[in-house]
Structures are given as C-alpha cells and as structure tokens.
Enzyme design. Sequence first.
Site, PDB file in Angstrom:
ATOM      1  CG  ASP A  32     -46.311 -37.845  -7.020  1.00  0.00           C
ATOM      2  OD1 ASP A  32     -47.132 -36.931  -7.154  1.00  0.00           O
ATOM      3  OD2 ASP A  32     -45.095 -37.649  -6.750  1.00  0.00           O
ATOM      4  CG  ASN A  33     -40.826 -39.104  -8.472  1.00  0.00           C
ATOM      5  OD1 ASN A  33     -41.419 -38.165  -7.936  1.00  0.00           O
ATOM      6  ND2 ASN A  33     -39.788 -38.927  -9.271  1.00  0.00           N
ATOM      7  CG  ASN A  36     -40.882 -30.755  -4.565  1.00  0.00           C
ATOM      8  OD1 ASN A  36     -40.458 -30.567  -3.413  1.00  0.00           O
ATOM      9  ND2 ASN A  36     -41.204 -29.764  -5.361  1.00  0.00           N
ATOM     10  CB  ALA A 126     -46.801 -17.552 -17.784  1.00  0.00           C
ATOM     11  CE1 TYR A 149     -40.899 -25.772 -14.889  1.00  0.00           C
ATOM     12  CE2 TYR A 149     -41.165 -23.399 -15.210  1.00  0.00           C
ATOM     13  CZ  TYR A 149     -41.716 -24.652 -14.961  1.00  0.00           C
ATOM     14  OH  TYR A 149     -43.073 -24.766 -14.791  1.00  0.00           O
ATOM     15  CE1 TYR A 177     -51.340 -25.614 -15.687  1.00  0.00           C
ATOM     16  CE2 TYR A 177     -49.427 -26.098 -14.344  1.00  0.00           C
ATOM     17  CZ  TYR A 177     -50.534 -26.531 -15.050  1.00  0.00           C
ATOM     18  OH  TYR A 177     -50.829 -27.863 -15.077  1.00  0.00           O
ATOM     19  CG  ASN A 198     -41.346 -23.087  -3.753  1.00  0.00           C
ATOM     20  OD1 ASN A 198     -41.276 -22.043  -4.396  1.00  0.00           O
ATOM     21  ND2 ASN A 198     -42.377 -23.898  -3.826  1.00  0.00           N
ATOM     22  NE  ARG A 232     -43.443 -12.533 -12.390  1.00  0.00           N
ATOM     23  CZ  ARG A 232     -42.637 -11.494 -12.624  1.00  0.00           C
ATOM     24  NH1 ARG A 232     -43.146 -10.300 -12.913  1.00  0.00           N
ATOM     25  NH2 ARG A 232     -41.332 -11.650 -12.600  1.00  0.00           N
TER      26      ARG A 232
HETATM   27  N1  UDP Z   1     -40.477 -12.101  -5.524  1.00  0.00           N
HETATM   28  C1  UDP Z   1     -39.955 -11.329  -4.498  1.00  0.00           C
HETATM   29  N2  UDP Z   1     -39.432 -11.959  -3.413  1.00  0.00           N
HETATM   30  C2  UDP Z   1     -39.412 -13.332  -3.297  1.00  0.00           C
HETATM   31  C3  UDP Z   1     -39.950 -14.098  -4.355  1.00  0.00           C
HETATM   32  C4  UDP Z   1     -40.468 -13.455  -5.458  1.00  0.00           C
HETATM   33  O1  UDP Z   1     -39.957 -10.088  -4.554  1.00  0.00           O
HETATM   34  O2  UDP Z   1     -38.911 -13.835  -2.298  1.00  0.00           O
HETATM   35  C5  UDP Z   1     -41.071 -11.414  -6.687  1.00  0.00           C
HETATM   36  C6  UDP Z   1     -40.432 -11.748  -8.014  1.00  0.00           C
HETATM   37  O3  UDP Z   1     -39.347 -10.888  -8.269  1.00  0.00           O
HETATM   38  C7  UDP Z   1     -41.609 -11.545  -8.975  1.00  0.00           C
HETATM   39  C8  UDP Z   1     -42.816 -11.950  -8.158  1.00  0.00           C
HETATM   40  O4  UDP Z   1     -42.406 -11.865  -6.788  1.00  0.00           O
HETATM   41  O5  UDP Z   1     -41.757 -10.170  -9.305  1.00  0.00           O
HETATM   42  C9  UDP Z   1     -43.298 -13.369  -8.425  1.00  0.00           C
HETATM   43  O6  UDP Z   1     -42.212 -14.247  -8.300  1.00  0.00           O
HETATM   44  P1  UDP Z   1     -42.395 -15.823  -8.242  1.00  0.00           P
HETATM   45  O7  UDP Z   1     -41.053 -16.444  -8.030  1.00  0.00           O
HETATM   46  O8  UDP Z   1     -43.467 -16.148  -7.241  1.00  0.00           O
HETATM   47  O9  UDP Z   1     -42.988 -16.191  -9.663  1.00  0.00           O
HETATM   48  P2  UDP Z   1     -42.401 -15.943 -11.157  1.00  0.00           P
HETATM   49  O10 UDP Z   1     -41.122 -15.217 -11.060  1.00  0.00           O
HETATM   50  O11 UDP Z   1     -42.256 -17.303 -11.696  1.00  0.00           O
HETATM   51  O12 UDP Z   1     -43.453 -15.154 -11.843  1.00  0.00           O
END
Ligand code: UDP
Length: 335
Positions: A32-33, A36, A126, A149, A177, A198, A232
């Site tokens: 690991d570096n 994060n 995913a 990404y 994932y 994040n 999700r």
């Molecule tokens: N989301 C949200 N508010 C936040 C972060 C995420 O409403 O502050 C929503 C986002 O629009 C999505 C879901 O939560 O519908 C999951 O988002 P996340 O970023 O966790 O994962 P990903 O987009 O990669 O599936």
Amino acid sequence: MTCTLLTGGFGYIGSHTAAILAENKQKFIILDNFINCKRDVVARLETITNQNIRFYEVDVRETESLIKIINENKVSSVIHFAALKSVSDSLMRPLDYYEVNVKGTISLLQAMKCTGLKRFLFSSTAAVYGEPDFCPIDEKHKLNPLNPYAQTKIIIEKILEDISKADREWSIACLRYFNPIGAHNSGLIGDDPLSVENSNLMPEMIKVVTGSKNYLNVFGDDYETSDGTGVRDYIHIMDLSKAHVTALDYINKNNGINFFNIGTGEGVSVLELIKTFEKVSGLSIPIKISNRREGDCAVCFANPKKANDILKWKSNYDLYKMCNSAWEFVKSNKI
Ligand code: UDP
C-alpha cells in the site's frame, strides 16, 4: 503454503478481505502507498487478526520493487485493490486516474509476467455499465463508461482479456462491485478514507450524523423510481470481501477469465437507505433535495446469479444489518 499479495490492502475493501483471509489462516502480504488510508489501520488490522501484518509501503507503479516482493514472499496470487476510486475526482483529474489505475495495473502485470505469476483477482465496478439498459444487470450487459474512473476499469478488463487469450494458463476474475457499505463487526475497520471529498451516500450520511455536515443532499427526487430518488444495490462490506476469498479459491482451481457482478440483487432508494439508517440509529437525518448529480443513473442493481452459481457465493446481510453495521462503526470510533 500459498501466499496472496493484496495491493491496496489497507483500503476499505482490502482490509476487510485481509481480515477474512487471516481468519481462514490463509497467508497474505499487503502492499500500500497509504495515499488514501489512515496509518493506524495497520495496528487495527493486527488487533483483529491477532498477527503481525507483513506489508510494504510501495506504489504499484514501482515494477522492480514488485518483482522483488513477489519473489521474496513466493507470492502465488494477487488481489489488486490499489486504485483511485472517486467518480467526481476522476472527472477533474482524468490523467491521474489513467496513470495510477491503468499504468499501475500494467506495472503489476509486468511484475507478474517476470515472475511467472498467473493468478489475478481484479477490483472492477458496476460503473462499467453506466446508465443500464435493463435491471437487474447481468455480466453480458453492454459496457458504457460515463466517467474516466469507469473507463480505466474497462481498459484494464480489456487488457486482462487479451492476456487471457494470449496465455491460457492465466486465471483471472474481475469482480464488478455494486455499492459496499458497513464495517467489520469489531468496529475497528470500516469506510474511513483520508480524502474528504468522498461523496458516496453512506459516508455523506455519516458526516451529517457526526455533525460535520448540517444536512444530506439528496441528488434528485424526480427519477422514475418508487419515491423519485436513485436506486442502488447496497452490499455489506463483509459479503463483498467474502466474494474475494471465494473468487480466490476459484482462480486457484480454474484457468481463464471471468467477470462477476457482486451485489445483493436488491434495489434500494436513497430515501429508503436514509430511513433505515434513522431507524437503527434513532436519529433523524435532515435532508435537502437538490438537483440530480451529473452522470448519475436512476436505477442500478445486480443480477448476481453468475457469482451465486459459479463461485457458490451469496450475500447475507439485509439492509437493516448493513445500516446497523455502519452505525456501530460510527459509535465505536466516535467520529
Ligand atoms: N447520493 C445522494 N447524496 C449524496 C451522495 C449520493 O443523494 O450525498 C445518491 C446518488 O445520487 C445515488 C446514490 O445516492 O443515487 C448512491 O450514490 P453513491 O455516490 O454512493 O454511489 P454510486 O453513484 O457510485 O452508485
């Protein structure tokens, strides 16, 4: 005895996978570096596993060091977690994502080639599916990267496919994932990145609960879903980590390349996740409905049948347990 190299082994998924490998008495080393993750994760993982962790502070782009480490430890397989992983960050600094994710993986694969190592488990996502044409998503669904990404992960998957075609002795699994949440039941490790931007839903919710944010932004309530918010496939980190241990066993026994969706198969909306978290914590989470986030899709959940059938892996945690686990981590770390 076989030895598995975990790159990025002190990160969220790597550290939980290491905990399970240790529990199973499977030998591993970590590289690991620390870009994060917090340094105290080493001591925390040592407490959980009750062993000294053999680790190297090395970047995956340092091919010569990798060759030395692989030889020194007689490494027999690699799980490659090390990567930059923020979608929004990748839109702002794409070159760094190609550099670390793609170049880093090529460096690791070169080191493996030099040392005759041919077992490789890759952290995919995913996000490779982009805005899905159908749900639940199976592995045959077309790939459609919406950000750098996701693009880096697709490029790496393609490289791995070519390697597998050129040399049938390679055994490769790419785990795509879905949305990992929750923490180890010790409360010692969890989703605890160094980077503050994040923007995943659970870490954002935790910021509100712990007072570092006043409210949670809900990105859009006008999607075509039951309550208008995004859907999700949230999966518990221990379920996801177990999928790695199972896939590792699979690649130890089977050559070729395989792609697996690792999710529960259940779609959960943003509001449902918030409500469940409120229920387990007894707290109320103030929200503000804001605009849709760029690049977000309405619905994304897995068809995990291939992993169920071939890896004989299945998720166990339900939504309540997942939220409870995330809440226990917050409480035990008083963050
Ligand atoms: N989301 C949200 N508010 C936040 C972060 C995420 O409403 O502050 C929503 C986002 O629009 C999505 C879901 O939560 O519908 C999951 O988002 P996340 O970023 O966790 O994962 P990903 O987009 O990669 O599936």
